[in-house]
Design an enzyme around this catalytic site. Structure first.
Site, PDB file in Angstrom:
ATOM      1  N   GLY A  20       0.842  -1.207   0.000  1.00  0.00           N
ATOM      2  CA  GLY A  20       0.000   0.000   0.000  1.00  0.00           C
ATOM      3  C   GLY A  20       0.868   1.245   0.000  1.00  0.00           C
ATOM      4  O   GLY A  20       0.573   2.225   0.687  1.00  0.00           O
ATOM      5  N   GLN A  38      -1.799   7.700   1.050  1.00  0.00           N
ATOM      6  CA  GLN A  38      -1.409   8.954   1.715  1.00  0.00           C
ATOM      7  C   GLN A  38      -0.201   8.743   2.639  1.00  0.00           C
ATOM      8  O   GLN A  38       0.757   9.507   2.596  1.00  0.00           O
ATOM      9  CB  GLN A  38      -2.592   9.512   2.531  1.00  0.00           C
ATOM     10  N   ASP A  95       1.995  -1.840  -4.443  1.00  0.00           N
ATOM     11  CA  ASP A  95       0.595  -1.395  -4.363  1.00  0.00           C
ATOM     12  C   ASP A  95      -0.152  -2.055  -5.510  1.00  0.00           C
ATOM     13  O   ASP A  95       0.458  -2.601  -6.428  1.00  0.00           O
ATOM     14  CB  ASP A  95       0.493   0.146  -4.465  1.00  0.00           C
ATOM     15  N   ILE A  96      -1.474  -1.940  -5.462  1.00  0.00           N
ATOM     16  CA  ILE A  96      -2.305  -2.542  -6.508  1.00  0.00           C
ATOM     17  C   ILE A  96      -2.220  -1.728  -7.810  1.00  0.00           C
ATOM     18  O   ILE A  96      -2.563  -2.201  -8.879  1.00  0.00           O
ATOM     19  CB  ILE A  96      -3.755  -2.691  -6.002  1.00  0.00           C
ATOM     20  N   ARG A  97      -1.775  -0.474  -7.690  1.00  0.00           N
ATOM     21  CA  ARG A  97      -1.604   0.382  -8.877  1.00  0.00           C
ATOM     22  C   ARG A  97      -0.342   1.224  -8.678  1.00  0.00           C
ATOM     23  O   ARG A  97       0.140   1.345  -7.553  1.00  0.00           O
ATOM     24  CB  ARG A  97      -2.802   1.310  -9.040  1.00  0.00           C
ATOM     25  N   ASP A 103      -1.351  -7.199  -4.973  1.00  0.00           N
ATOM     26  CA  ASP A 103      -2.670  -7.172  -4.348  1.00  0.00           C
ATOM     27  C   ASP A 103      -2.506  -7.735  -2.933  1.00  0.00           C
ATOM     28  O   ASP A 103      -2.168  -8.909  -2.758  1.00  0.00           O
ATOM     29  CB  ASP A 103      -3.624  -8.044  -5.189  1.00  0.00           C
ATOM     30  N   TYR A 128     -15.024  -0.037   9.459  1.00  0.00           N
ATOM     31  CA  TYR A 128     -13.581   0.228   9.566  1.00  0.00           C
ATOM     32  C   TYR A 128     -13.122   0.065  11.017  1.00  0.00           C
ATOM     33  O   TYR A 128     -12.125  -0.604  11.297  1.00  0.00           O
ATOM     34  CB  TYR A 128     -13.346   1.653   9.067  1.00  0.00           C
ATOM     35  N   LYS A 159     -10.514  -2.627  12.622  1.00  0.00           N
ATOM     36  CA  LYS A 159      -9.292  -2.229  13.329  1.00  0.00           C
ATOM     37  C   LYS A 159      -9.284  -2.812  14.746  1.00  0.00           C
ATOM     38  O   LYS A 159      -8.235  -3.254  15.238  1.00  0.00           O
ATOM     39  CB  LYS A 159      -9.159  -0.702  13.367  1.00  0.00           C
TER      40      LYS A 159
HETATM   41  C1  AKB Z   1     -10.458   7.952   8.627  1.00  0.00           C
HETATM   42  O1  AKB Z   1     -10.958   9.085   8.723  1.00  0.00           O
HETATM   43  O2  AKB Z   1     -11.104   6.947   8.299  1.00  0.00           O
HETATM   44  C2  AKB Z   1      -8.999   7.791   8.969  1.00  0.00           C
HETATM   45  C3  AKB Z   1      -8.781   7.380  10.386  1.00  0.00           C
HETATM   46  C4  AKB Z   1      -9.089   8.307  11.483  1.00  0.00           C
HETATM   47  O3  AKB Z   1      -8.350   6.288  10.629  1.00  0.00           O
HETATM   48  N1  AKB Z   1      -8.294   9.001   8.690  1.00  0.00           N
END
Ligand code: AKB
Length: 315
Positions: free
Chosen positions: A9, A13, A35-37, A53, A143, A147
Site C-alpha cells: 500500500g 497517503q 501497491d495494486i496500482r 494485491d 472500519y 481495526k
Molecule cells: C479515517 O478518517 O477513516 C482515517 C482514520 C481516522 O483512521 N483518517
C-alpha cells in the site's frame, strides 16, 4: 540479519511519504514499494516497485521470499467513509491482508510487522476526552470493527506465536504531498486546497466536530520510531494511542484565516458526521510516551503554515 523492507500500500497517503522517508534512511534498494496500482512519479522513481494485491497471499509471499524481506509495513486499507459504502469489501481487505502478514511472520518468513490501527477503534460509549489506552471500545463503523478485531489478532499472534507486530492508532492525518482517500478526517486536508483555490470550503462535518489529528511528519516519525525501538520497550501489542493535536472545522478555519483573511467556510454535514460523532475528541498517549519515547512536535498553526506554503505553487 540485513534489513529489507516491504511496504504494502505504498502509493496511499501514508505509504508514499513513508516509503520515501525509509529510502532516505536505509537506502533505496532496501525498501520495496508495492501497491495494486502505480503511484506518483517521485515515489516510482525513488526505488524498486512491485504491483501487489494485498489480498493475494501467494503473491505477497513470493515478493517476501524473492526480496528476502525482513520488515513489512502493511499500509493497504479501506478507510472509514468508503468502508461504510462497501462493508464486506472493507472487512475483507482490512482483515485478509493482516492475516497474510501475521501468518508469514508466524512461519518465520518475516521478522517484524507494522500495522496501523486508528482512533476508529473507539465508539460512542468511549470517554470522549483524553481517551485512555484501555477503555470501553464499541466501534460503530465497519472500519472501526476491522481495526479493533485486527488489534485483538495482533496481540494474539504476539502472545501465542511470538510475532513481533507493532501498531499505533493513527488520528486523522494531514499532508500536502499525497491526498487521503475515503476517510472521515479528510476534510482537514481538502480545506487547505480549497482555501488556496477558491477561498471557500463546504465542510461535510459541522463547525463543532472536534477530532484528534496529526501532521504527516509526526506520523511518519512515530511509525519509524516504534518499528526501530528495542523489542522489550514495546509492551502493548494490540496498538498504542497516539496524539498530535485536536481541532474542529471552525478552529482550522481560523488558523487558515491568519494567512488568507477572506477565506470562508460553510457547513453541509453528510453521513460522515455520524462517524465523526462516534470518535474521541482527544487522546491520552502517555503509554506511547513512557514505553518508546513518543512526543508530538507540530501544532495547528505550524501545520497550517507548512501546508499553505507547500501547496501555494500548485494553485
Ligand atoms: C479515517 O478518517 O477513516 C482515517 C482514520 C481516522 O483512521 N483518517
Amino acid at each position: 540479519m540485513k534489513k529489507r523492507i516491504l511496504i504494502i500500500g505504498a502509493c496511499g497517503q501514508i505509504g508514499t511519504e513513508l516509503t520515501i522517508y525509509l529510502r532516505e534512511k536505509f537506502g533505496s534498494h532496501k525498501v520495496i514499494a508495492s501497491d495494486i496500482r502505480e503511484g506518483e512519479a517521485t515515489l516510482m522513481q525513488s526505488g524498486p516497485f512491485e504491483i501487489l494485491d494485498a489480498m493475494d497471499y501467494e503473491a505477497v509471499q513470493e515478493i517476501v521470499i524473492r526480496y528476502e524481506i525482513t520488515d513489512v509495513y502493511l499500509m493497504a486499507a479501506m478507510l472509514s467513509a468508503t468502508a461504510e459504502k462497501f462493508p464486506m469489501k472493507g472487512w475483507n481487505l482490512n482483515m485478509n491482508s493482516l492475516f497474510h502478514v501475521l501468518n508469514l511472520a508466524k512461519d518465520k518468513k518475516i521478522n517484524k510487522i507494522f500495522w496501523p490501527s486508528s482512533i476508529a477503534v473507539f465508539g460512542p460509549t468511549t470517554p470522549k476526552n483524553d481517551t485512555p489506552q484501555r477503555t470501553v471500545m464499541e466501534p460503530s463503523t465497519v472500519y472501526g470493527i476491522s481495526k479493533q478485531t485486527g488489534e485483538r489478532w495482533c496481540e494474539y499472534y504476539n502472545k501465542r506465536y511470538g510475532v513481533d507486530v507493532r501498531s499505533i492508532r493513527y488520528p486523522g492525518l494531514i499532508s500536502y504531498k499525497t491526498l487521503p482517500g475515503g476517510g472521515t478526517t479528510d476534510y482537514a486536508v481538502d480545506i487547505y486546497h480549497k482555501a488556496l483555490k477558491h477561498k471557500k470550503y463546504i465542510c461535510f462535518l459541522n463547525a463543532e466536530t472536534t477530532l484528534p489529528m496529526m501532521f504527516m511528519d509526526d506520523a511518519i516519525k512515530a511509525t519509524v520510531n516504534i518499528m526501530e525501538a528495542e523489542k522489550e520497550k514495546i509492551k502493548t501489542r494490540s496498538s498504542y494511542n497516539l496524539s498530535g493535536m485536536s481541532f474542529n472545522p471552525e478552529e482550522i478555519t481560523a488558523s487558515i484565516q491568519k494567512h488568507i483573511p477572506q477565506f470562508k467556510i460553510s457547513y453541509e454535514p453528510d453521513f460522515r458526521q455520524a462517524i465523526a460523532d462516534s470518535w474521541p475528541q482527544s487522546i491520552d498517549d502517555s503509554e506511547a510516551h513512557n514505553d518508546w519515547g513518543w512526543k508530538s512536535e507540530i501544532s495547528l498553526d505550524e501545520m497550517t503554515e507548512i501546508m499553505l506554503t507547500n501547496l501555494k505553487d500548485t494553485y
